[in-house]
Enzyme design. Structure first.
Site, short mmCIF file in Angstrom:
data_model
loop_
_atom_site.label_atom_id
_atom_site.label_comp_id
_atom_site.label_asym_id
_atom_site.label_seq_id
_atom_site.Cartn_x
_atom_site.Cartn_y
_atom_site.Cartn_z
N HIS A 41 -4.31 -10.90 4.05
CA HIS A 41 -3.06 -10.78 3.30
C HIS A 41 -2.98 -11.84 2.21
O HIS A 41 -2.99 -11.53 1.03
CB HIS A 41 -1.86 -10.87 4.26
CG HIS A 41 -0.54 -10.78 3.57
ND1 HIS A 41 0.59 -11.39 4.07
CD2 HIS A 41 -0.16 -10.20 2.41
CE1 HIS A 41 1.61 -11.15 3.25
NE2 HIS A 41 1.17 -10.44 2.24
N HIS A 68 -2.98 -12.00 -2.48
CA HIS A 68 -2.15 -12.94 -3.23
C HIS A 68 -3.01 -13.91 -4.04
O HIS A 68 -2.97 -13.91 -5.27
CB HIS A 68 -1.27 -13.75 -2.26
CG HIS A 68 -0.09 -13.00 -1.73
ND1 HIS A 68 1.19 -13.17 -2.21
CD2 HIS A 68 0.01 -12.08 -0.74
CE1 HIS A 68 2.03 -12.39 -1.55
NE2 HIS A 68 1.34 -11.72 -0.65
N HIS A 93 -2.08 -4.39 -0.65
CA HIS A 93 -1.04 -5.34 -0.24
C HIS A 93 0.03 -4.65 0.59
O HIS A 93 0.49 -5.21 1.60
CB HIS A 93 -0.40 -6.00 -1.47
CG HIS A 93 0.71 -6.93 -1.11
ND1 HIS A 93 2.04 -6.58 -1.22
CD2 HIS A 93 0.70 -8.19 -0.58
CE1 HIS A 93 2.80 -7.58 -0.80
NE2 HIS A 93 2.01 -8.57 -0.41
N ASN A 133 1.24 -5.77 4.34
CA ASN A 133 2.46 -6.57 4.31
C ASN A 133 3.66 -5.93 5.00
O ASN A 133 4.34 -6.57 5.80
CB ASN A 133 2.84 -6.91 2.87
CG ASN A 133 4.06 -7.80 2.79
OD1 ASN A 133 4.00 -8.99 3.08
ND2 ASN A 133 5.20 -7.23 2.42
N ILE A 156 6.17 -9.62 -2.82
CA ILE A 156 6.83 -10.29 -1.69
C ILE A 156 5.76 -10.83 -0.77
O ILE A 156 4.63 -10.34 -0.80
CB ILE A 156 7.77 -9.33 -0.92
CG1 ILE A 156 8.62 -10.07 0.11
CG2 ILE A 156 6.96 -8.22 -0.27
CD1 ILE A 156 9.60 -11.05 -0.46
#
Length: 901
Positions: free
Chosen positions: A561, A566, A752, A756, A901
Site C-alpha cells: 500500500h 503512495h 490503490h 486501500n 487517501i
C-alpha cells in the site's frame, strides 16, 4: 463601430488551432460497444477575423474591440469571522483600484515588439457587487480590449491585488466569432502580497513542445521555471514549487533517542524521494529536518492541498478518531486491564459504543472531566453514536466467517491484500537471504506436512498441475525479528502459508511454517502447524493464522500500500509538474491521477509513518516499520508493477497470446485479478488511443523534450538510488509510452483502491486481521503452555492487540477507508467537456467512461454468479473493491482516479 461589427460577424478561417494533422478516429470499439459521442463538440478556436478582412483592416488602421472574460470562482462553504472581514476589505479595496487584473495573450508573436501579442489590461468589474453572494460558485466578468489583428488567444495572466487568495475554477473568453475559448484553471490565485508576479493560465488547446505557437513559448518556459523553484529556502504554504528531498523528517531527535529514525533515501538505505519543504534542520541532528507536528499543516504546493469538501471529510474522520481513542487512552491510564475480556466485548464496540464497552456509564464519563467538546458531542449523539464504530463488512453476513479456513484463504484472493499469493514453484520453499549474514535458512516444511491434503497427488504432481500456492513472508520479516521481538508487547514469526486449490476453485490452507531467527529458551526456531484434529490443535491453528494475518497486515501496509502506490508514485507526480507544461497533452492525461497525492503523503509523514506514529504503534514491526518498507523497495521494479506483469511474476498467470488479456489465470475465480484485468485493459485502450493521437511515430516521442525530461527526472532524481537498474523501461516509441502511462494510471487508481478501501471492512474486526500479535504460540516446553490449556480463548485474546491498540487502529483504518464527497472516480474528471480543446479526445474519453460503466455491470454480474465461490455464497462477501463507483463514506468499493487517501 460599423467596422468592428463587420469584423465580429465575418466568416472565419477554417484552419484549426490543433497542431497535428492526424485526424483519423483512433477509438477502437468492440462490436457490442455503442458509439459514444459528446452532446456538445468543442469547436476548434479560429482567428477572430478572416485573412482578407485582416489585410483590409491593416491597410486602413488597426482597431480594437471588446471580448468578455467570465471567471468562475469557487466560494468557501463555511467562512469564519476572519474570512468575512477580509472579504469585505477586498470588496472595498476593489472599488478604489486594488482589484483583479487580467491580460490576454495571443498565440502569435508580434514582430515589432518581439514579444507575444497581448491585450490591454482589464479588471474584474463586478467583484465588489457580488462579494456577499453565498453560492458555491460565482461568475465574475471583465471586458478586455484586443486589436483586430490579435489572432487566437492562448494564455491569460491574472494579478490578484486583493488581500486574500481565491480559487479560480475556469475562465471562458467570449466574443470571438469562432466561439468561446476555455481556460481550465483549478488553481489558487495568490495575493500580490505573497506572490507579486502574475499567474499564467493556458487555454485548453494541447501543444507538444515543438508545436508551441511563437507567442506562447516564453510563457510556457516561464511557468515551468516558476514551478521548479531554485531548490533553496523554506517553502511557504502559499507556494507552488515542486522539488525533491529524502525522507529525513520521520524522526524527531529533539525529543530524545527513542524518536531517532534512520534517513531513508541514499545509497545506505535506498528509497524514493518525497516533496521538499525546505524546513530547517533539527537542533540536535543537522541531517534530520525539523518536525511539524499535528495538527499544524505541512508544506505541499498550494494546489495540491485538500479542497474544503475533502478537508471537512478528513477533519471529521480525524475528530471521530480522536474521540474513539480518547476514552480508551484514559481508561488505559486508570486501569491496567488492557485486554479484551471476550469476543462479545469486541462486538460491543459496534452495538454499544465505547463508553458502555469500557464500562463507563454517563455519571462516570462526567467524572472523567472530558473536554467540553467531547462531552457535548457524546450527549448530542443518539446513544453515544459518535463514539460507536460502524459494523465492519466482514461481520455483516456471517460474524463467524473469520474463524473458517476457507474465509482465511478466500481473503488471499479477494481481501484487502490479494497481491502476495504466488504459485508454489519449488518445495520446500527456498530463502533468498544471504547465508553469510543470516545463516542457512532451510525450511521446516517437509512432504509429510502436506501430502495427506493433496488428494492422492505427489507434491511434484501438485506443483506441476498448479494446485499449490504460497504466501511467503519469511525473507521480509526474518532479518528484523530479533529487534521486533525485543520490543515491548510485540511477538512475531516469519511465516509461510501453503494453500491447496480445491476442484471448486477455492483454496484450503494446509500448512503454516513459523520461523524465528534462533530458538528462544524452551522453544523451537522453526515449526510447522497443520489444520486441527482436536481442541488443542484448533486453538494452535487459530493462533498460527492470526500470526500470518499480522505478517500480512504489515507487508500490506508498508510494502504494497504505502510503498508501491503512495511513495513510488510521488516522484512521477513531482516530475510531471516540473517538466510537463499544463498545455502538454500528457499532462492533461495525467492530471486527474495526481490529485491530492502529495497532500495525503505529507499527512502520512506527519501522523502515520513517523516515529511513534500510528503505523509504529499499531503494526508488528513497531519502530522498524519504515526500514521494512525500505527493504521491500530493494525488490521493487517499475517494469513489473503493471497487473499482467505482476500476475506472471507471481506465477498466478501464464503468458497466453490467445487469451483476451495476453495471459491465462491459474485460478479462474481470482476476483482481484479477473476484475483488475478488465480495468487494466480499459485504461490501456484509452491511453493507447490518446498516445497515438499525438505520437504517430517514434520520432515524436524521442524529440519531445518535456516528455523525455519527465521520465528521465522521475528515474534519475525521484528514484535516484536505483537509477542504474537495467530493468527500467525505455521510452523510445508510442508503445513504450503507452505501457509506462498505463502502469502509472493503474497504480494511482485501481491498484490503490484494491489495497486501500477494504482496510476497515476487513480489518475493523481485529480477530479477523490483527495488525500485530503480542504473544508467540506456546508448546509443551513453554511456561505459558499451562495457562494456554486452561483458558485458550483468554490466551488468544491476550495475544491480539490491546484494547487501546485495537481502537486506535480501527479509528485510523476507518478514516483511510472513507470516500469523500468530492471524490472523482475512474471514468470521471473535472470539466468533462472542456478539459482539452481536442474534441476527438473528449469523445474518446466518453467512450472510456462508457467502458468503465460496462465493467461495473460485469462485476455486479460476477458477484451474483453462484459458480464463483470466492465472491458469491452463503456468508461470502461480494468482491467490490474494483467496482468503479461509490457513494461517500466507508463502502468497500469505488476506484478513485488518484491516491487521494
Amino acid at each position: 463601430m460599423a467596422l468592428v461589427k463587420e469584423i465580429m460577424g465575418c466568416s472565419m478561417m477554417e484552419k484549426s488551432l490543433f497542431p497535428l494533422s492526424n485526424t483519423r478516429n483512433p477509438i477502437n470499439r468492440s462490436h457490442n460497444q455503442p458509439c459514444v459521442s459528446i452532446r456538445t463538440r468543442i469547436p476548434a478556436v479560429k482567428a477572430a477575423i478572416s485573412e482578407d478582412l485582416a489585410k483590409l483592416v491593416k491597410a486602413e488602421k488597426a482597431v480594437t474591440f471588446k471580448v468578455r472574460a467570465v471567471l468562475t470562482v469557487r466560494n468557501k462553504y463555511q467562512e469564519d469571522f476572519k474570512d468575512t472581514l477580509v472579504k469585505k476589505i477586498d470588496a472595498f479595496a476593489d472599488q478604489i483600484g486594488w482589484n483583479v487584473v487580467l491580460e490576454l495573450y495571443s498565440i502569435d508573436f508580434d514582430p515589432k515588439t518581439r514579444a507575444p501579442k497581448k491585450s490591454k489590461e482589464a479588471v474584474l468589474k463586478d467583484w465588489s457587487q457580488k462579494s456577499n453572494l453565498k453560492s458555491e460558485k460565482v461568475n465574475y466578468t471583465s471586458d478586455i480590449l484586443v486589436d483586430s489583428d490579435f489572432g487566437i488567444p492562448g494564455a491569460i495572466t491574472i494579478t490578484n491585488k486583493h488581500q486574500k487568495e481565491f480559487y479560480l475554477e475556469s475562465i471562458t473568453i467570449e466574443g470571438f466569432a469562432s466561439g468561446p475559448v476555455y481556460f481550465p484553471c483549478n488553481s489558487w490565485v495568490q495575493s500580490t502580497n505573497d506572490h507579486p508576479h502574475p499567474r499564467i493560465f493556458f487555454s485548453n488547446q494541447p501543444y507538444l513542445p515543438d508545436k508551441t505557437p511563437a507567442g506562447l513559448k516564453l510563457l510556457r518556459e516561464k511557468e515551468l521555471k516558476d514551478l521548479r523553484g531554485d531548490g533553496k529556502g523554506v517553502r511557504k504554504l502559499s507556494d507552488r514549487i515542486y522539488d525533491y528531498d529524502v525522507y529525513n523528517d520521520l524522526g524527531n531527535p529533539d525529543r530524545g533517542n527513542d524518536f531517532i529514525r534512520p534517513l531513508l533515501g541514499g545509497q545506505k538505505i535506498p528509497y524514493p524521494r518525497r516533496c521538499r519543504t525546505g524546513r530547517l534542520p533539527s537542533d540536535t541532528d543537522i541531517s534530520a529536518e525539523s518536525r511539524v507536528e499535528k495538527f499544524f499543516p505541512l508544506y505541499v504546493p498550494r494546489d495540491e492541498q485538500f479542497d474544503e469538501s475533502k478537508q471537512n471529510t478528513f477533519s471529521t474522520s480525524r475528530l471521530k478518531a480522536v474521540l474513539h481513542n480518547l476514552l480508551p487512552s484514559m481508561v488505559a491510564n486508570i486501569s491496567k486491564k488492557h485486554d479484551f475480556k471476550g469476543f462479545s466485548q469486541i462486538e460491543s464496540l459496534y452495538s454499544e459504543g465505547l463508553p458502555l464497552k469500557l464500562g463507563l456509564q454517563d455519571d462516570i464519563i462526567k467524572k472523567l472531566r472530558l473536554p467540553n467538546l467531547v462531552t457535548r458531542l457524546h450527549e448530542s449523539s443518539q446513544g453515544g453514536g459518535l463514539l460507536k464504530y460502524d459494523i465492519p463488512k466482514i461481520l455483516s453476513k456471517d460474524k463467524f466467517s473469520w474463524l473458517r479456513d476457507d474465509e482465511f484463504a478466500r481473503q488471499a484472493l479477494a481481501g484487502v491484500n490479494p497481491v502476495n499469493i504466488e504459485k508454489l514453484k519449488v518445495f520446500p520453499p527456498v530463502s533468498q537471504l544471504d547465508p553469510e549474514i543470516y545463516g542457512l535458512q532451510e525450511s521446516a516444511l517437509k512432504e509429510e506436512h502436506i501430502l495427506r491434503y493433496l488428494n492422492g497427488l505427489t507434491v511434484q504432481q501438485a506443483i506441476e498441475e498448479h494446485k499449490l500456492f504460497i504466501i511467503d513472508y519469511h525473507d521480509i520479516y526474518l532479518p528484523f525479528l530479533d529487534r521486533i521481538n525485543a520490543l515491548d508487547g510485540r511477538k512475531a514469526y516469519a511465516t509461510r502459508t501453503i494453500f491447496y486449490l480445491n476442484p471448486s476453485g477455492t483454496l484450503k490452507p494446509i500448512a503454516i511454517e513459523l520461523s524465528l531467527p534462533r530458538a528462544l529458551p524452551g522453544s523451537q526456531s522453526k515449526r510447522v502447524v497443520n489444520p486441527p484434529v482436536d481442541a488443542t490443535s484448533n486453538w494452535t491453528w487459530q493462533l498460527a493464522k492470526a500470526h500470518v494475518c499480522a505478517n500480512d497486515a504489515g507487508v500490506h501496509q508498508l510494502a504494497n500500500h504505502w510503498l508501491r502506490t503512495h511513495a513510488t508514485m510521488e516522484p512521477f507526480i513531482l516530475s510531471a509538474h516540473r517538466q510537463l507544461s499544463a498545455m502538454h497533452p500528457i499532462y492533461k492525461l495525467l492530471e486527474p491521477h495526481m490529485r491530492y497525492t502529495l497532500e495525503i503523503n505529507a499527512i502520512a509523514r506527519q501522523n502515520l509513518i513517523n516515529a511513534d506514529g500510528v503505523i509504529e504503534q499499531c503494526f508488528t514491526p513497531g519502530r522498524y516499520a519504515m526500514e521494512i518498507s525500505a527493504a521491500a523497495y530493494k525488490n521493487w521494479r517499475f517494469d513489473l508493477e503493471g497487473l499482467p506483469a505482476d500476475l506472471i511474476r507471481r506465477g498466478m498467470g501464464i503468458p497466453d497470446p490467445s487469451q483476451k488479456h495476453g495471459l491465462k489465470l491459474l485460478i479462474d475465480d481470482y476476483p482481484y485479478a479477473s476484475d483488475g484485468l478488465l480495468i487494466w485493459e480499459a485504461i490501456q485502450q484509452w491511453v493507447q488511443t490518446y498516445v497515438t493521437r499525438y505520437y504517430p511515430d517514434a520520432s515524436h516521442v524521442c524529440n519531445d523534450r518535456e516528455l523525455q525530461a519527465w521520465y528521465t527526472e522521475s528515474i534519475n532524481v525521484g528514484h535516484e538510488d536505483i537509477r542504474q537498474e537495467t530493468w527500467w523501461p525505455k521510452l523510445a516509441d508510442a508503445d513504450d509510452l503507452t505501457a509506462i502511462l498505463t502502469t502509472v494510471i493503474w497504480l494511482a487508481s485501481a491498484q490503490h483502491a484494491a489495497l486501500n478501501f477494504g482496510q476497515y471492512p476487513y480489518g475493523g474486526y481485529i480477530p479477523n486481521r490483527p495488525p500485530l500479535m503480542r504473544r508467540l504460540i506456546p508448546d509443551e516446553n513453554d511456561p505459558e503452555y499451562t495457562s494456554f490449556l486452561e483458558d485458550p480463548q483468554r490466551y488468544f485474546l491476550s495475544a491480539l492487540p490491546s484494547m487501546l491498540q485495537s481502537t486506535k487502529y480501527m479509528a485510523v483504518v476507518d478514516t483511510l477507508s472513507t470516500h469523500s464527497a468530492d471524490e472523482e472516480y475512474i471514468g470521471e474528471r473535472q470539466q468533462t467537456d472542456t478539459w482539452t480543446g481536442d474534441a476527438e479526445m473528449v469523445e474518446a474519453f466518453y467512450a472510456f467512461s462508457t467502458e468503465i460503466q460496462r465493467i461495473e455491470k460485469e462485476i455486479e454480474r460476477r458477484n451474483r454468479d453462484t459458480g464463483l465461490k470466492n465472491r458469491c455464497g452463503a456468508g461470502v462477501l461480494p468482491y467490490e473493491l474494483l467496482a468503479p463507483s461509490s457513494q461517500p463514506g466507508v463502502t468497500c468499493r469505488g476506484v478513485p482516479n488518484s491516491v487521494s487517501i
